[in-house]
Design an enzyme around this catalytic site. Structure first.
Site, PDB file in Angstrom:
ATOM      1  N   ASP A 178       0.837  -1.202   0.000  1.00 11.02           N
ATOM      2  CA  ASP A 178       0.000   0.000   0.000  1.00 11.02           C
ATOM      3  C   ASP A 178       0.877   1.260   0.000  1.00 11.02           C
ATOM      4  O   ASP A 178       0.371   2.380  -0.040  1.00 11.02           O
ATOM      5  CB  ASP A 178      -1.033   0.000   1.135  1.00 11.02           C
ATOM      6  CG  ASP A 178      -0.407  -0.030   2.515  1.00 11.02           C
ATOM      7  OD1 ASP A 178       0.832  -0.116   2.617  1.00 11.02           O
ATOM      8  OD2 ASP A 178      -1.172   0.041   3.509  1.00 11.02           O
ATOM      9  N   SER A 179       2.205   1.051  -0.029  1.00 11.97           N
ATOM     10  CA  SER A 179       3.124   2.159  -0.304  1.00 11.97           C
ATOM     11  C   SER A 179       2.788   2.787  -1.649  1.00 11.97           C
ATOM     12  O   SER A 179       3.242   3.899  -1.945  1.00 11.97           O
ATOM     13  CB  SER A 179       4.578   1.666  -0.304  1.00 11.97           C
ATOM     14  OG  SER A 179       4.717   0.509  -1.102  1.00 11.97           O
TER      15      SER A 179
ATOM     16  N   ASP B 245      -0.919  -6.087   0.093  1.00 16.38           N
ATOM     17  CA  ASP B 245      -1.297  -5.418   1.339  1.00 16.38           C
ATOM     18  C   ASP B 245      -2.803  -5.268   1.444  1.00 16.38           C
ATOM     19  O   ASP B 245      -3.472  -4.914   0.463  1.00 16.38           O
ATOM     20  CB  ASP B 245      -0.694  -4.004   1.365  1.00 16.38           C
ATOM     21  CG  ASP B 245       0.566  -3.940   2.193  1.00 16.38           C
ATOM     22  OD1 ASP B 245       0.724  -4.764   3.122  1.00 16.38           O
ATOM     23  OD2 ASP B 245       1.389  -3.055   1.917  1.00 16.38           O
TER      24      ASP B 245
ATOM     25  N   LYS C  61      -1.073  -9.175   3.417  1.00 18.23           N
ATOM     26  CA  LYS C  61      -0.283  -8.646   4.542  1.00 18.23           C
ATOM     27  C   LYS C  61      -1.140  -7.680   5.348  1.00 18.23           C
ATOM     28  O   LYS C  61      -1.841  -6.849   4.770  1.00 18.23           O
ATOM     29  CB  LYS C  61       0.986  -7.958   4.042  1.00 18.23           C
ATOM     30  CG  LYS C  61       1.823  -7.339   5.184  1.00 18.23           C
ATOM     31  CD  LYS C  61       3.247  -7.016   4.760  1.00 18.23           C
ATOM     32  CE  LYS C  61       3.394  -5.760   3.968  1.00 18.23           C
ATOM     33  NZ  LYS C  61       2.933  -4.529   4.645  1.00 18.23           N
TER      34      LYS C  61
ATOM     35  N   GLU D  10      -1.078  -5.107   9.029  1.00 19.53           N
ATOM     36  CA  GLU D  10      -0.224  -4.446  10.013  1.00 19.53           C
ATOM     37  C   GLU D  10      -0.829  -4.583  11.405  1.00 19.53           C
ATOM     38  O   GLU D  10      -2.049  -4.508  11.560  1.00 19.53           O
ATOM     39  CB  GLU D  10      -0.102  -2.955   9.664  1.00 19.53           C
ATOM     40  CG  GLU D  10       0.580  -2.707   8.332  1.00 19.53           C
ATOM     41  CD  GLU D  10       0.722  -1.222   8.009  1.00 19.53           C
ATOM     42  OE1 GLU D  10       0.413  -0.374   8.872  1.00 19.53           O
ATOM     43  OE2 GLU D  10       1.134  -0.921   6.868  1.00 19.53           O
TER      44      GLU D  10
ATOM     45  N   GLU E 220       9.653  -3.692  10.501  1.00 19.89           N
ATOM     46  CA  GLU E 220      10.006  -2.413   9.855  1.00 19.89           C
ATOM     47  C   GLU E 220      10.574  -1.426  10.871  1.00 19.89           C
ATOM     48  O   GLU E 220       9.952  -1.167  11.921  1.00 19.89           O
ATOM     49  CB  GLU E 220       8.784  -1.809   9.154  1.00 19.89           C
ATOM     50  CG  GLU E 220       9.118  -0.456   8.504  1.00 19.89           C
ATOM     51  CD  GLU E 220       8.134   0.022   7.459  1.00 19.89           C
ATOM     52  OE1 GLU E 220       7.188  -0.721   7.123  1.00 19.89           O
ATOM     53  OE2 GLU E 220       8.314   1.157   6.980  1.00 19.89           O
TER      54      GLU E 220
HETATM   55  O1  KIV Z   1       3.603  -1.006   1.613  1.00 20.85           O
HETATM   56  C1  KIV Z   1       4.757  -1.461   1.525  1.00 20.85           C
HETATM   57  O2  KIV Z   1       5.441  -1.316   0.496  1.00 20.85           O
HETATM   58  C2  KIV Z   1       5.287  -2.181   2.678  1.00 20.85           C
HETATM   59  C3  KIV Z   1       6.737  -2.534   2.681  1.00 20.85           C
HETATM   60  C4  KIV Z   1       7.600  -1.338   2.729  1.00 20.85           C
HETATM   61  C5  KIV Z   1       7.070  -3.513   3.740  1.00 20.85           C
HETATM   62  O3  KIV Z   1       4.562  -2.468   3.576  1.00 20.85           O
END
Ligand code: KIV
Length: 264
Positions: free
Chosen positions: A44-45, A83, A112, A114, A181
């Site tokens: 989600d970056s 994510d 993924k 958090e 992280e």
């Molecule tokens: O969103 C993302 O790219 C991430 C990584 C930096 C681990 O969660």
């Protein structure tokens, strides 16, 4: 070629083979990175590097599904994890299942999430229903406002103990891997040694079972983004700018297109 599964990733940890992960958000990058890495993360970056926001909070499930589909079409080898964006798994376990399912339908092999102990029940629920979950602790960007910024975590003894406990609870709840992280490397090593499942670090030092970086960061696409944890393996920002400047100059000077690029 066969796509790596969560069993293959566990085998790599058991055989002390480092895991390599990188983010991708589109088909072109997916096909470029596929053969060289074990995991591709549709992170989600993308809210920051693709959409231009200051954080990841505004990313929607639809955004993640769109980018996951694009990446999935071009992967033949690497495991694809996507994510779950902010508020798609925190509200209820039922919503989490439905939303994780959409990502799997889009081509992700796992999702993924958090958070620590507070999301263990959701992790347990998802994994019991057959949806593999990668956990993510330490600097969790979806909690940026709670954390007061993108700051290194796990500095005091209480935080260190909590992060180790969180990681162990997540493993016990069924997470197949844990992203660590921005935490001190000694803590990341301690967590790694205490978990059976692989840890994947970003800003967490050499002791993790693997590493992940945002593809645009490692390629040096943003000359102004140089956090301590990042190593730039290329400096594409200036190459891209030079290429576009050369193109613009040749168009203005009527040097492009030539006969070679023209049809008759
Ligand atoms: O969103 C993302 O790219 C991430 C990584 C930096 C681990 O969660």
């Amino acid at each position: 070629m066969k796509r790596l599964t969560i069993l293959d990733l566990q085998k790599k940890k058991d055989q002390k083979e480092k895991l390599v992960a990188v983010t991708s958000y589109d088909a072109t990058f997916a096909s470029l990175v596929d053969a060289s890495v074990d995991l591709v993360l549709v992170g989600d970056s993308l809210g920051m590097v693709i959409q231009g926001h200051n954080n990841t909070l505004s990313v929607s499930l639809e955004d993640m599904v769109y980018h996951t589909k694009a990446v999935a079409r071009k992967l033949n080898h690497a495991h694809l994890v996507s994510d779950m964006p902010f508020l798609t798994y925190q509200v209820s376990k039922e919503e989490a299942v439905r939303n994780a399912g959409e990502l799997l339908k889009a081509g992700a092999q796992s999702v993924k999430v958090e958070g620590g102990a507070e999301i263990c029940e959701t992790v347990r629920h998802l994994t019991r229903l057959g949806i593999p979950v990668m956990a993510h602790v330490g600097l969790t960007p979806q909690s940026v406002h709670q954390l007061g910024g993108f700051l290194v975590q796990g500095k005091g003894d209480a935080q260190k103990d909590k992060l180790l406990r969180d990681a162990k609870h997540l493993e016990e709840a069924g997470a197949y891997a844990v992203v660590l992280e921005s935490i001190p490397q000694e803590l990341a090593l301690n967590i790694t040694e205490n978990l059976k499942v692989p840890t994947i670090g970003i800003g967490a030092g050499i002791g993790c079972d693997g590493q992940v970086l945002v593809i645009y960061d490692l390629l040096g696409m943003d000359p102004n983004f140089k956090p301590k944890f990042l190593k730039q393996y290329a400096y594409l920002a200036s190459d891209i700018q030079k290429a576009v400047q050369a193109y613009a100059r040749e168009v203005r000077e009527e040097k492009f297109p030539t006969e070679e690029h023209s049809f008759h």
